[in-house]
Design a protein around this motif. Sequence first.
Motif, PDB file in Angstrom:
ATOM      1  N   THR A 192       0.848  -1.194   0.000  1.00 10.06           N
ATOM      2  CA  THR A 192       0.000   0.000   0.000  1.00 10.06           C
ATOM      3  C   THR A 192       0.879   1.238   0.000  1.00 10.06           C
ATOM      4  O   THR A 192       2.122   1.139   0.085  1.00 10.06           O
ATOM      5  N   ASP A 193       0.263   2.409  -0.040  1.00 11.09           N
ATOM      6  CA  ASP A 193       1.029   3.647   0.010  1.00 11.09           C
ATOM      7  C   ASP A 193       1.488   3.991   1.421  1.00 11.09           C
ATOM      8  O   ASP A 193       2.170   4.988   1.629  1.00 11.09           O
ATOM      9  N   VAL A 194       1.119   3.157   2.412  1.00 10.19           N
ATOM     10  CA  VAL A 194       1.569   3.397   3.787  1.00 10.19           C
ATOM     11  C   VAL A 194       2.386   2.219   4.328  1.00 10.19           C
ATOM     12  O   VAL A 194       2.704   2.171   5.514  1.00 10.19           O
ATOM     13  N   GLY A 195       2.710   1.262   3.475  1.00 14.57           N
ATOM     14  CA  GLY A 195       3.515   0.124   3.903  1.00 14.57           C
ATOM     15  C   GLY A 195       3.021  -1.183   3.312  1.00 14.57           C
ATOM     16  O   GLY A 195       2.023  -1.223   2.588  1.00 14.57           O
ATOM     17  N   LEU A 319     -16.528   2.254   9.375  1.00 18.38           N
ATOM     18  CA  LEU A 319     -16.543   1.871   7.975  1.00 18.38           C
ATOM     19  C   LEU A 319     -15.245   2.415   7.384  1.00 18.38           C
ATOM     20  O   LEU A 319     -14.985   3.608   7.452  1.00 18.38           O
ATOM     21  N   THR A 320     -14.406   1.555   6.860  1.00 16.38           N
ATOM     22  CA  THR A 320     -13.097   2.007   6.381  1.00 16.38           C
ATOM     23  C   THR A 320     -13.079   2.330   4.898  1.00 16.38           C
ATOM     24  O   THR A 320     -12.231   3.092   4.427  1.00 16.38           O
ATOM     25  N   THR A 327     -12.853   5.967   3.952  1.00 22.80           N
ATOM     26  CA  THR A 327     -13.758   6.772   4.774  1.00 22.80           C
ATOM     27  C   THR A 327     -13.276   6.947   6.202  1.00 22.80           C
ATOM     28  O   THR A 327     -13.933   7.611   7.001  1.00 22.80           O
ATOM     29  N   PHE A 328     -12.138   6.340   6.540  1.00 25.28           N
ATOM     30  CA  PHE A 328     -11.584   6.514   7.887  1.00 25.28           C
ATOM     31  C   PHE A 328     -10.092   6.772   7.785  1.00 25.28           C
ATOM     32  O   PHE A 328      -9.337   5.930   7.293  1.00 25.28           O
ATOM     33  N   SER A 365      -5.508  -0.160   7.819  1.00 25.41           N
ATOM     34  CA  SER A 365      -6.293  -1.255   7.248  1.00 25.41           C
ATOM     35  C   SER A 365      -7.186  -0.744   6.122  1.00 25.41           C
ATOM     36  O   SER A 365      -7.490  -1.483   5.172  1.00 25.41           O
ATOM     37  N   ALA A 366      -7.600   0.533   6.207  1.00 16.83           N
ATOM     38  CA  ALA A 366      -8.388   1.130   5.121  1.00 16.83           C
ATOM     39  C   ALA A 366      -7.566   1.178   3.834  1.00 16.83           C
ATOM     40  O   ALA A 366      -8.080   0.894   2.736  1.00 16.83           O
ATOM     41  N   HIS A 367      -6.285   1.509   3.945  1.00 16.65           N
ATOM     42  CA  HIS A 367      -5.393   1.540   2.780  1.00 16.65           C
ATOM     43  C   HIS A 367      -5.175   0.131   2.227  1.00 16.65           C
ATOM     44  O   HIS A 367      -5.055  -0.060   1.006  1.00 16.65           O
ATOM     45  N   VAL A 368      -5.132  -0.846   3.127  1.00 15.82           N
ATOM     46  CA  VAL A 368      -5.002  -2.243   2.684  1.00 15.82           C
ATOM     47  C   VAL A 368      -6.222  -2.638   1.853  1.00 15.82           C
ATOM     48  O   VAL A 368      -6.105  -3.245   0.788  1.00 15.82           O
TER      49      VAL A 368
END
Length: 410
Positions: A192-195, A319-320, A327-328, A365-368
């Motif tokens: 992802t863009d965060v890891g 809700l991610t 959304t989070f 987890s939202a990025h995942v």
Amino acid sequence: MKTTRLPGITFPKPTILRKIDFKIVSIALLSFIVTFLGASYYFSYTNSNSIKASLSKSLQNENDYKVSLENISQELENLKTQDQIKRNEELNATIKSMEISYDTAVSVYENLLKLKDKTETDDKLDDLFTSSLTLLSERKYSEANEKLKELTKNIDEVEAKIAAAAQPTIPANIASSNTPPGTGYSRQSVTTDVGTFVVSMVAADIGSTRVIVDTASEGDCGNDCPVLSLADYVSRNGAFAGINGTYFCPASYPSCAGKTNTFDLLVMNKNKYYFNSGNNVYSNNPAVIFGNGYVRFVSSASQWGRDTSVDGVISNYPLTLLNGNITFGGDDDPKKGSRGARSFVANKGNTVYIGVASGVTVAESAHVMKSLGMENAMNLDSGGSTALWSSGYKAGPGRNIPNAILFVKR
């Protein structure tokens, strides 16, 4: 996270403590309150008979300590609302000191339990907590608070070390892929863009799979509610996969006394019973609806009625992902901001996914979910409740839980 009462807590005996039997801890805390009420009784001129009855019950029958604690807590509330003329300044100061010390002890103990969910701890932490209880029972509040401060500092230090090493090294044998499985179980690393994170998940087509929510209780429950292991839920429904469900008030948390294993979020179980249907407090939380051949995510449970023609309904938060958009992005809740295993339910078209992302915050987890191409995703309970089943446990088993999401062949 500010869970639904959570989480939605009683005094059973968690196996995670090596040195401290929780029932002993409970009785020690109860004795602490009993001492307080004894002093209050001495200075108070009202409610003497009911206080005496509560104390007598708690002292005579150890097996009823949970009920006694509820009764004594009510008497404590009665004392606090008495006419101030009937309470002298010394008693007021004592009440204040005991309330602060008791609340601190409960909070620190729950933090210790949560830490033990994540890692093995040394005996020093247990010893500090035991010492603080001893000092509280001796009414040495200042010294007890110092012990609790020391314990909090040590817990924070261990948490910091966990956070520093929270993003695990990706094992060499785990395939790297941002494409989720079309069906069945997969464990893969997702960039992802965060890891980069490890995700374990199970996919099922909603056309050939009934997605149901099973509950240990048959109806709304306010205290000492039944719970089951995820394996039990899977077995009794003939399911081929399952995951833990909503936030709830674990039996091992002292602050859940009087509301053990309760959950406050909207759930429709396999028997078409809507739990917490009259509870509007949490109606703004997200929900997912599993129908015959379709899945629907809503940003607020209030957007959904009480249709029993569907296979299952479950609400949780946050809700991610909604319609492919994150959304989070995080909030001021440190629990959501700490890294750990995060359970989720998501969809991509008519394929429903249940799974666990490892070493992530809720925001990560939202990025995942987005990197996997999911359309919608909702966070589920995690921590000591985390459990994922597919031909055996793929994550967990966690503590026994009041509800679970299950995949059953149509």
